[in-house]
Write an enzyme that holds these catalytic residues in place. Structure first.
Site, PDB file in Angstrom:
ATOM      1  N   ASN A   1       0.505  -1.391   0.548  1.00 59.28           N
ATOM      2  CA  ASN A   1       0.029  -0.039   0.070  1.00 59.28           C
ATOM      3  C   ASN A   1       0.709   1.170  -0.132  1.00 59.28           C
ATOM      4  O   ASN A   1       2.174   1.026  -0.036  1.00 59.28           O
ATOM      5  CB  ASN A   1      -0.995  -0.231   1.251  1.00 59.28           C
ATOM      6  CG  ASN A   1      -0.006  -0.067   2.528  1.00 59.28           C
ATOM      7  OD1 ASN A   1       0.636   0.969   3.079  1.00 59.28           O
ATOM      8  ND2 ASN A   1      -0.880  -1.128   3.194  1.00 59.28           N
ATOM      9  N   ARG A   2       0.410   2.058   0.067  1.00 53.66           N
ATOM     10  CA  ARG A   2       0.618   3.938  -0.471  1.00 53.66           C
ATOM     11  C   ARG A   2       1.612   4.594   1.314  1.00 53.66           C
ATOM     12  O   ARG A   2       1.632   5.090   1.169  1.00 53.66           O
ATOM     13  CB  ARG A   2      -0.397   4.950  -0.778  1.00 53.66           C
ATOM     14  CG  ARG A   2      -0.728   4.992  -1.884  1.00 53.66           C
ATOM     15  CD  ARG A   2      -1.404   5.764  -2.627  1.00 53.66           C
ATOM     16  NE  ARG A   2      -2.364   5.462  -3.618  1.00 53.66           N
ATOM     17  CZ  ARG A   2      -1.711   5.483  -4.883  1.00 53.66           C
ATOM     18  NH1 ARG A   2       0.390   6.412  -4.514  1.00 53.66           N
ATOM     19  NH2 ARG A   2      -1.591   5.947  -5.544  1.00 53.66           N
TER      20      ARG A   2
END
Ligand code: CTP
Ligand code: CA
Length: 225
Positions: free
Chosen positions: A34-35
């Site tokens: 994820n970011r």
């Protein structure tokens, strides 16, 4: 922030922090992630150390570095994060879960590089363990702090997580395109198990780390005078 005149509110305390994303392999060359940049968790680790704590940082893959006096344990997957946390948590006073743990992992990781099949691809996923809930429920004397990043109904979802994971405190923030994840600043609301609700203004994550720890110290000392 001039760290030389920070009040030593955490002197003698051991603080365990998770930070960054986890990385769940598909095969030897690919993964799901994820970011998360890790900036919030790393800022909390540095701030806690500046406040006199002995700090252990269990971190997923990030581009960041930490000061020498912080013990950093590098992991990749959620399962590795859980086992690192489980072995480091003994004798800790405060656990702050700032990591963006992948909720799912591959049910079966391919041992060889997957090949294109000329059609779509279905991946079978299974849920990862909840590191924060597991640790909080297994260590009722530990002061536990979670984060809740939500796109909508922020306070409602955060309150649910505070209760379900049996936390002392949760830091809630709204995320979306250009908001929260992978940014230098953040705006959060802090909710405590005894019903306090503090809204902080948007600020730099390094400053925010000190403000969150100040509130943790106040609440911690109220519960354990
Ligand atoms: N967390 C964790 N282990 C997981 C998932 C989350 O320790 N497997 C922790 C995060 O570090 C954070 C808190 O739990 O402190 C809330 O994470 P979040 O992703 O917002 O909550 P989830 O329980 O995963 O619920 P959902 O993603 O469905 O909203
Ligand atoms: Ca999640």
């Amino acid at each position: 922030i001039n760290t030389s005149d920070v009040e030593q509110q955490l002197a003698g305390k051991r603080v365990l922090i998770t930070a960054g994303p986890t990385r769940e392999p598909l095969d030897p060359v690919r993964y799901l992630t994820n970011r998360s940049s890790g900036k919030m968790g790393y800022a909390i680790a540095e701030a806690a150390a500046a406040m006199g704590a002995e700090v252990v940082l269990v971190s997923g893959p990030t581009q960041l570095s930490v000061s020498d006096h912080i013990k950093r344990v590098d992991i990749e997957t959620a399962e590795q994060m859980l086992s690192a946390v489980t072995s480091e948590v003994e004798n800790c006073d405060i656990f702050i879960a700032a990591a963006a743990v992948a909720d799912y992992r591959l049910k079966e990781v391919a041992t060889k590089k997957m090949k294109k099949q000329g059609s779509g691809l279905h991946l079978e996923l299974e849920q990862n363990p909840d590191i924060l809930a597991t640790t909080s429920i297994a260590n009722p004397d530990l002061f536990t702090v979670g984060f809740a990043a939500e796109t909508n109904d922020v306070i409602e979802y955060a309150t649910g997580k505070l209760k379900r994971k049996q936390l002392n405190m949760i830091v809630a923030n709204q995320v979306g395109i250009n908001k929260g994840f992978d940014k230098d600043s953040n705006q959060v609301d802090i909710l405590t198990a005894d019903g306090e609700h503090i809204t902080l203004p948007e600020m730099n994550k390094k400053q925010l780390a000190f403000d969150i720890l100040d509130i943790i110290c106040q609440t911690y000392h109220k519960e354990k005078p």
